[in-house]
Motif scaffolding. Structure first.
Motif, PDB file in Angstrom:
ATOM      1  N   LYS A 216      40.076  46.636  34.256  1.00  0.00           N
ATOM      2  CA  LYS A 216      40.456  45.670  35.126  1.00  0.00           C
ATOM      3  C   LYS A 216      40.095  45.844  36.411  1.00  0.00           C
ATOM      4  O   LYS A 216      40.559  46.927  37.264  1.00  0.00           O
ATOM      5  N   ARG A 217      39.430  44.998  36.978  1.00  0.00           N
ATOM      6  CA  ARG A 217      39.027  45.019  38.509  1.00  0.00           C
ATOM      7  C   ARG A 217      38.960  43.804  38.994  1.00  0.00           C
ATOM      8  O   ARG A 217      38.534  43.570  40.286  1.00  0.00           O
ATOM      9  N   HIS A 218      39.353  42.657  38.538  1.00  0.00           N
ATOM     10  CA  HIS A 218      39.422  41.459  39.149  1.00  0.00           C
ATOM     11  C   HIS A 218      40.866  40.549  39.094  1.00  0.00           C
ATOM     12  O   HIS A 218      41.751  41.330  38.486  1.00  0.00           O
TER      13      HIS A 218
ATOM     14  N   LEU B 123      36.705  35.077  42.870  1.00  0.00           N
ATOM     15  CA  LEU B 123      37.675  35.960  42.290  1.00  0.00           C
ATOM     16  C   LEU B 123      36.903  37.462  41.955  1.00  0.00           C
ATOM     17  O   LEU B 123      36.129  37.372  40.886  1.00  0.00           O
ATOM     18  N   GLY B 124      36.737  38.284  42.699  1.00  0.00           N
ATOM     19  CA  GLY B 124      35.805  39.564  42.638  1.00  0.00           C
ATOM     20  C   GLY B 124      36.531  40.569  42.294  1.00  0.00           C
ATOM     21  O   GLY B 124      37.799  40.913  42.640  1.00  0.00           O
ATOM     22  N   GLY B 125      35.685  41.678  42.046  1.00  0.00           N
ATOM     23  CA  GLY B 125      36.350  42.972  41.764  1.00  0.00           C
ATOM     24  C   GLY B 125      35.593  43.773  43.053  1.00  0.00           C
ATOM     25  O   GLY B 125      34.693  43.594  43.759  1.00  0.00           O
ATOM     26  N   VAL B 126      36.221  45.109  42.913  1.00  0.00           N
ATOM     27  CA  VAL B 126      36.075  46.138  43.900  1.00  0.00           C
ATOM     28  C   VAL B 126      35.712  47.485  43.495  1.00  0.00           C
ATOM     29  O   VAL B 126      35.754  48.482  44.038  1.00  0.00           O
TER      30      VAL B 126
ATOM     31  N   ALA C 277      37.797  31.086  50.151  1.00  0.00           N
ATOM     32  CA  ALA C 277      38.498  32.236  49.879  1.00  0.00           C
ATOM     33  C   ALA C 277      38.049  33.226  49.140  1.00  0.00           C
ATOM     34  O   ALA C 277      37.403  32.802  48.075  1.00  0.00           O
ATOM     35  N   LYS C 278      38.301  34.681  49.456  1.00  0.00           N
ATOM     36  CA  LYS C 278      37.882  35.557  48.640  1.00  0.00           C
ATOM     37  C   LYS C 278      38.961  36.427  47.974  1.00  0.00           C
ATOM     38  O   LYS C 278      39.633  37.104  48.848  1.00  0.00           O
ATOM     39  N   VAL C 279      39.398  36.651  46.816  1.00  0.00           N
ATOM     40  CA  VAL C 279      40.291  37.461  46.399  1.00  0.00           C
ATOM     41  C   VAL C 279      39.595  38.584  45.620  1.00  0.00           C
ATOM     42  O   VAL C 279      39.180  38.316  44.610  1.00  0.00           O
ATOM     43  N   LEU C 280      39.740  39.514  45.991  1.00  0.00           N
ATOM     44  CA  LEU C 280      38.857  40.696  45.610  1.00  0.00           C
ATOM     45  C   LEU C 280      39.983  41.942  45.106  1.00  0.00           C
ATOM     46  O   LEU C 280      40.782  42.499  46.105  1.00  0.00           O
TER      47      LEU C 280
END
Length: 225
Positions: free
Chosen positions: A115-117, A106-109, A130-133
Motif C-alpha cells: 500500500k503506497r497510495h 493520488l501518488g505513491g512515495v 493538488a498532489k496527495v502523496l
C-alpha cells in the motif's frame, strides 16, 4: 448496471452547474468516461487479466486525459471535474461522493509492492493541481486546496492548504452539500503576516510610550538642575 450508470450521470448533474442535460453529460464529460473505463479495466485486473486491464486503462487515458490504474478502488458517485491530468495510483482507495478537480495526483512515495497510495474517504474535495502523496488517509469530508502538496494524514472535515499541506481549519462541522468555493479557503501565510503587523504596531505603541516617559523624566531632571 443501468441503475449505476444513471447514478453516475445524476451525480454530475447535481454537482456541476454547467451541466444542462443528460445527453451533454453522457457525451461531453471525460471524468465520467474515465470512471466507466476504469470499471471495465478493474474487472479485468481483478480477474487476473492484468495486461488487458492495463490496456483498457491506457485506452481510457488516451481518450480522456485521466489515468486511473485498474488496481485502484473507487466508490460510488466519484465526480472528476474537467479531469485533464488526473492520476490515480494502483493502491489508491476512494470513498463515495468524492470530488476531484483537474491536475490532481493520488501518488505513491515508495518502490515497494505494498500500500503506497492514499485513501480518500467519502465526501472529500481535492482542488485542482493538488498532489496527495503517500499511504495515509484523507478523512471524510476533508477539503484540500488547489496546488497543495499533502504528505501526511488529513483529519475528517479539515481544510488543508499549502506546500507542504497544513491543516488551517480543523474539526469543521460536516456540510450537507459539497463546498466548491476555493476562493474562500483560509490563507495561513496572509494570517501570519497580519499577526506580524499587529505585533509591530504594538511594539511601536510601547516605544512611543517609553519615549514620552523618557522625555518627561529628562525635563524633570533638567528643571531640578
Amino acid at each position: 448496471m443501468f441503475a449505476r450508470l444513471r447514478e453516475d450521470i445524476q451525480s454530475v448533474l447535481d454537482r456541476d452547474p454547467a451541466a444542462r442535460s443528460t445527453l451533454e453529460v453522457l457525451c461531453c464529460y471525460p471524468g465520467l468516461h474515465a470512471i466507466w473505463f476504469h470499471r471495465l479495466a478493474s474487472r479485468l485486473w481483478r480477474s487476473d487479466f492484468h495486461f488487458l486491464g492495463r490496456l483498457v486503462s491506457h485506452v481510457g487515458r488516451f481518450l480522456t486525459g485521466i489515468e486511473i490504474h485498474p488496481g485502484a478502488t473507487i466508490g460510488r458517485r466519484l465526480f472528476i471535474d474537467h479531469g485533464m491530468g488526473v492520476v490515480i495510483g494502483e493502491t489508491a482507495e476512494i470513498g463515495d461522493d468524492v470530488t476531484i478537480y483537474h491536475g490532481v495526483t493520488l501518488g505513491g512515495v515508495s518502490l515497494e509492492k505494498k500500500k503506497r497510495h492514499p485513501t480518500v474517504e467519502s465526501n472529500a474535495v481535492i482542488g485542482s493541481g493538488a498532489k496527495v502523496l503517500g499511504p495515509f488517509t484523507v478523512g471524510e469530508g476533508a477539503k484540500i486546496g488547489s496546488n497543495s502538496v499533502v504528505v501526511k494524514e488529513v483529519p475528517a472535515n479539515a481544510t488543508v492548504v499549502g506546500i507542504p499541506g497544513r491543516v488551517v481549519m480543523a474539526a469543521e462541522k460536516p456540510k450537507d452539500k459539497s463546498d466548491f468555493e476555493h476562493g474562500k479557503l483560509p490563507d495561513p501565510e496572509a494570517k501570519a503576516i497580519s499577526c506580524l503587523f499587529e505585533q509591530i504596531r504594538e511594539l511601536e505603541r510601547k516605544y512611543g510610550e517609553l519615549a514620552a516617559e523618557h522625555e518627561a523624566l529628562k525635563r524633570r531632571l533638567d528643571g531640578g538642575n
